[in-house]
Enzyme design. Structure first.
Site, PDB file in Angstrom:
ATOM      1  N   ARG A  78       0.813  -1.220   0.000  1.00 29.19           N
ATOM      2  CA  ARG A  78       0.000   0.000   0.000  1.00 29.19           C
ATOM      3  C   ARG A  78       0.846   1.270   0.000  1.00 29.19           C
ATOM      4  NH1 ARG A  78      -2.299  -4.043   2.891  1.00 29.19           N
ATOM      5  NH2 ARG A  78      -4.478  -4.508   2.361  1.00 29.19           N
ATOM      6  N   HIS A 103      -0.874  -2.367  -4.394  1.00 26.60           N
ATOM      7  CA  HIS A 103      -0.138  -3.160  -5.395  1.00 26.60           C
ATOM      8  C   HIS A 103       0.147  -2.407  -6.690  1.00 26.60           C
ATOM      9  CE1 HIS A 103      -0.220  -6.437  -2.710  1.00 26.60           C
ATOM     10  NE2 HIS A 103      -1.390  -6.938  -3.018  1.00 26.60           N
ATOM     11  N   HIS A 174       2.663 -12.997  -5.582  1.00 29.81           N
ATOM     12  CA  HIS A 174       1.488 -13.004  -4.706  1.00 29.81           C
ATOM     13  C   HIS A 174       0.774 -14.360  -4.734  1.00 29.81           C
ATOM     14  CE1 HIS A 174      -1.999 -11.421  -2.564  1.00 29.81           C
ATOM     15  NE2 HIS A 174      -1.384 -10.261  -2.442  1.00 29.81           N
ATOM     16  N   GLU A 311       4.559 -12.913   1.108  1.00 29.04           N
ATOM     17  CA  GLU A 311       4.962 -11.935   0.101  1.00 29.04           C
ATOM     18  C   GLU A 311       6.283 -11.277   0.526  1.00 29.04           C
ATOM     19  OE1 GLU A 311       1.543  -9.279  -0.777  1.00 29.04           O
ATOM     20  OE2 GLU A 311       0.445 -10.718   0.482  1.00 29.04           O
TER      21      GLU A 311
END
Length: 346
Positions: A78, A103, A174, A311
């Protein structure tokens, strides 16, 4: 195995799927989003199963995929308010998770077609140019992602990028893992360990506050293996904001060196995943926003907690957080990072 067709995009471009194979490990990757669509590994009895969530059609990846297996960027995670400043210039990004950018925006790298530069049985190189101004980011950015199987049981992802103007960059894969097998239900009984002594708390919109807090004595203490479900319902505001785990952990060791980041074990099948990375941080995400509206290749629906993401990445909102490591990439520099997903059985 040669590439095979995986459909045609809504604007008429053909997409191929590449399958890598070595020993007992098989990995499928499509050119759309550079997305991993399947990872097949055996359980302790030798029975193979796909251990990542995905969708059965290209149209699904184009329209409803929550970044299943994709390479996301330019900026994974973010950015507060869809805004950052660099060298005295302000940049506005599209807001796709109000009030923030997630993203890299709605048309991030996971929604783009990549080109296969090289492909053989155990290695795939995908490239794309992100043009200056794409989703609001400055500079022409040339990105290369290499998927390889250096040995049986190991999927390695190498990232490289260069720019012709100062820009910001944060890349990750992801994939949503379920070591019991895609479509088998909740992963919350699987045992997770994260090699981190501190995590980044967030505000209610999931933007980091800028602090790094000790995990000790909190639901974020995964320094020893612990089932995801053990404390996911603890009355902690951080878990309320994210509806579960969706938090950044500051990994031990020096960024730039390949070192352990996390592990996951499914007690039933015996499958084990060890994640190693050169990246400084890891986002642990417990699939909180899966809500029963998506159906996987197994024909079974995905609900909250049916997958877990590891991630490996830089820190979220780093351009607006002076205390976090810089995410700036300048002309003449090369961004380079690597992550390995190592599969075994216990």
């Amino acid at each position: 195995m040669p590439a095979e067709p995986f459909g045609t995009t809504a604007d008429g471009r053909s997409v191929s799927r590449h399958t890598l194979s070595r020993g007992s490990l098989r990995v499928a990757v499509i050119e759309y989003g550079a997305a991993v669509t399947a990872i097949e590994v055996p359980d302790r009895a030798g029975h193979p199963a796909n251990v990542v969530l995905g969708l059965g059609t290209l149209a699904g990846y184009e329209t409803v995929s929550p970044s299943f297996g994709a390479i996301v960027g330019r900026y994974a995670n973010r950015i507060a308010g869809g805004h950052f400043s660099l060298d005295g210039h302000g940049y506005r990004l599209p807001v796709n998770e109000a009030p923030n950018t997630l993203h890299g925006g709605p048309e991030n790298f996971g929604r783009r077609l990549w080109r296969a530069e090289f492909s053989d049985a155990a290695r795939l190189v995908l490239v794309r140019r992100s043009p200056d101004g794409e989703e609001g980011f400055p500079g022409n950015l040339d990105v290369r992602v290499t998927y390889s199987l250096p040995e049986d049981g190991v999927l390695r992802v190498d990232y490289a990028a260069v720019t012709d103007r100062p820009t910001i960059l944060n890349l990750t894969n992801h994939s949503y893992f379920n070591l019991a097998g895609e479509g088998t239900g909740s992963v919350l009984d699987q045992l997770v360990q994260v090699e981190a002594d501190a995590f980044a708390p967030t505000d209610p919109t999931q933007i980091p506050t800028g602090a790094l807090l000790p995990v000790a004595g909190t639901p974020f203490d995964f320094r020893t293996p612990r089932a995801l479900e053990a404390r996911i319902r603890a009355g902690d505001p951080q878990l309320t904001y994210a509806k579960g785990y969706d938090h950044t952990f500051a990994l031990r060791g020096a960024a730039g060196t390949l070192r352990p980041a996390a592990s996951c074990v499914d007690p039933g099948s015996g499958r084990r995943l060890d994640v190693w990375t050169t990246q400084p941080a890891l986002q642990l995400y417990s699939g909180n926003n899966l809500d029963g509206r998506l159906i996987g290749p197994s024909g079974r629906i995905y609900r909250s907690g049916d997958g877990v993401c590891f991630e490996t990445q830089g820190f979220p909102d780093a351009p607006n957080q002076p205390g976090f490591p810089s995410a700036v990439l300048r002309p003449g520099e090369t961004f380079a990072a690597a992550t390995e997903f190592r599969f075994s059985v216990v």
